[in-house]
Design a protein around this motif. Structure first.
Motif, PDB file in Angstrom:
ATOM      1  N   SER A   5       0.630  -1.108  -0.286  1.00 28.91           N
ATOM      2  CA  SER A   5       0.182  -0.255  -0.004  1.00 28.91           C
ATOM      3  C   SER A   5       0.663   1.091   0.134  1.00 28.91           C
ATOM      4  CB  SER A   5      -0.962  -0.107   1.154  1.00 28.91           C
ATOM      5  OG  SER A   5      -2.452   1.081   1.335  1.00 28.91           O
ATOM      6  N   GLY A   6      -0.129   2.198  -0.581  1.00 29.53           N
ATOM      7  CA  GLY A   6       0.970   3.973  -0.525  1.00 29.53           C
ATOM      8  C   GLY A   6       1.561   4.298  -1.371  1.00 29.53           C
ATOM      9  N   LYS A   9       2.657   1.245  -3.793  1.00 24.78           N
ATOM     10  CA  LYS A   9       1.705  -0.206  -3.965  1.00 24.78           C
ATOM     11  C   LYS A   9       1.988  -0.618  -5.579  1.00 24.78           C
ATOM     12  CE  LYS A   9      -2.776  -1.102  -4.435  1.00 24.78           C
ATOM     13  NZ  LYS A   9      -4.512  -1.137  -3.656  1.00 24.78           N
ATOM     14  N   GLU A  30       1.037  -6.753   5.505  1.00 23.07           N
ATOM     15  CA  GLU A  30      -0.622  -5.627   6.368  1.00 23.07           C
ATOM     16  C   GLU A  30      -1.117  -5.815   7.180  1.00 23.07           C
ATOM     17  OE1 GLU A  30      -3.905  -3.729   4.155  1.00 23.07           O
ATOM     18  OE2 GLU A  30      -2.069  -3.965   3.503  1.00 23.07           O
ATOM     19  N   PHE A  33       1.316  -3.374   9.273  1.00 18.98           N
ATOM     20  CA  PHE A  33       0.678  -2.286   9.301  1.00 18.98           C
ATOM     21  C   PHE A  33      -0.513  -1.514   9.568  1.00 18.98           C
ATOM     22  CE2 PHE A  33       4.967  -2.248   7.244  1.00 18.98           C
ATOM     23  CZ  PHE A  33       5.316  -0.831   7.102  1.00 18.98           C
ATOM     24  N   TYR A  39      -1.305   4.472   8.045  1.00 18.69           N
ATOM     25  CA  TYR A  39      -0.233   5.963   7.405  1.00 18.69           C
ATOM     26  C   TYR A  39       0.346   6.419   8.276  1.00 18.69           C
ATOM     27  CZ  TYR A  39      -2.129   2.743   3.165  1.00 18.69           C
ATOM     28  OH  TYR A  39      -3.528   2.043   2.308  1.00 18.69           O
ATOM     29  N   GLU A  58       8.036  -0.744   2.558  1.00 18.47           N
ATOM     30  CA  GLU A  58       6.852  -0.575   3.390  1.00 18.47           C
ATOM     31  C   GLU A  58       6.390   0.627   3.892  1.00 18.47           C
ATOM     32  OE1 GLU A  58       2.758  -1.370   2.676  1.00 18.47           O
ATOM     33  OE2 GLU A  58       4.153  -2.764   1.640  1.00 18.47           O
ATOM     34  N   SER A  61       6.895   3.788   1.895  1.00 20.66           N
ATOM     35  CA  SER A  61       5.604   3.731   0.961  1.00 20.66           C
ATOM     36  C   SER A  61       3.891   4.232   1.860  1.00 20.66           C
ATOM     37  CB  SER A  61       5.504   2.380   0.563  1.00 20.66           C
ATOM     38  OG  SER A  61       4.088   2.669  -0.418  1.00 20.66           O
ATOM     39  N   ARG A  62       4.241   4.337   3.018  1.00 19.55           N
ATOM     40  CA  ARG A  62       3.266   4.145   3.611  1.00 19.55           C
ATOM     41  C   ARG A  62       3.590   5.957   4.829  1.00 19.55           C
ATOM     42  NH1 ARG A  62      -0.514   0.065   5.408  1.00 19.55           N
ATOM     43  NH2 ARG A  62      -0.195  -1.956   3.849  1.00 19.55           N
TER      44      ARG A  62
END
Length: 189
Positions: A5-6, A9, A30, A33, A39, A58, A61-62
């Protein structure tokens, strides 16, 4: 393996060649987080047994602003650099060091760094998680609202309280378990 995600992603990540590392699955990533984020608005993360760098990437990215990646294996360091490049992550957003965990922690303590997220995913057969968490506690390495995320064998039972940290979550996924610790708020140790 991919970024779940983010901002990055869907980007595919390379695994470290050989059998010395055990990548965290996308499902477990997943779940981690969702427990601590999902986030972030800045902050610094430490991926201490980074392997491919998947957890730290990750976090970036978040929304984590910067991540410090540490691994003692040359192949892991090369893979982290490849994955950072694949995700086109800006150079001022990360530091990568080839070092063992204890020596890296000494350098981090000397620099007075504090982290919002610390990922501890050492090889299952050589885990010293309690000692590492105690060292993080003794040296004020985690921010007040920060988390220590540990990945370990499902047969390992970590103490509910270690140093100034309390286990706020534990989940098991097959042979792996995730234990998440947070600073004990409003208590004297």
């Amino acid at each position: 393996m991919r970024v779940v995600s983010g901002n990055f992603k869907g980007r595919q990540l390379k695994a470290v060649p050989g059998v010395t590392t055990r990548p965290t699955t996308d499902k477990v990533k997943e779940a981690i987080f969702n427990m601590v984020g999902p986030y972030f608005d800045g902050g610094i993360a430490l991926d201490l047994f980074a392997g491919s760098g998947g957890l730290g990437i990750e976090a970036l990215s978040r929304g984590i602003e910067k991540c410090v990646f540490v691994d003692r294996e040359t192949k892991a360091i090369q893979t982290i650099h490849k994955n950072l490049e694949l995700c086109q992550i800006e150079a001022d957003s990360f530091e990568v060091y080839r070092n063992d965990a204890e020596r890296a922690l000494k350098a981090i303590i000397k620099r007075s760094l504090q982290f919002q997220l610390i990922f501890l995913d050492p090889p299952y057969k050589q885990q010293k998680l309690k000692a590492l968490i105690e060292k993080l506690s003794d040296n004020n390495v985690v921010t007040e609202n920060g988390f220590i995320i540990t990945e370990h064998g499902s047969d390992v039972q970590l103490d509910h309280e270690i140093g100034n940290f309390i286990q706020v979550k534990r989940e098991t996924y097959g042979m792996s378990s995730i234990s998440i610790y947070q600073y004990k708020k409003g208590e004297e140790s």
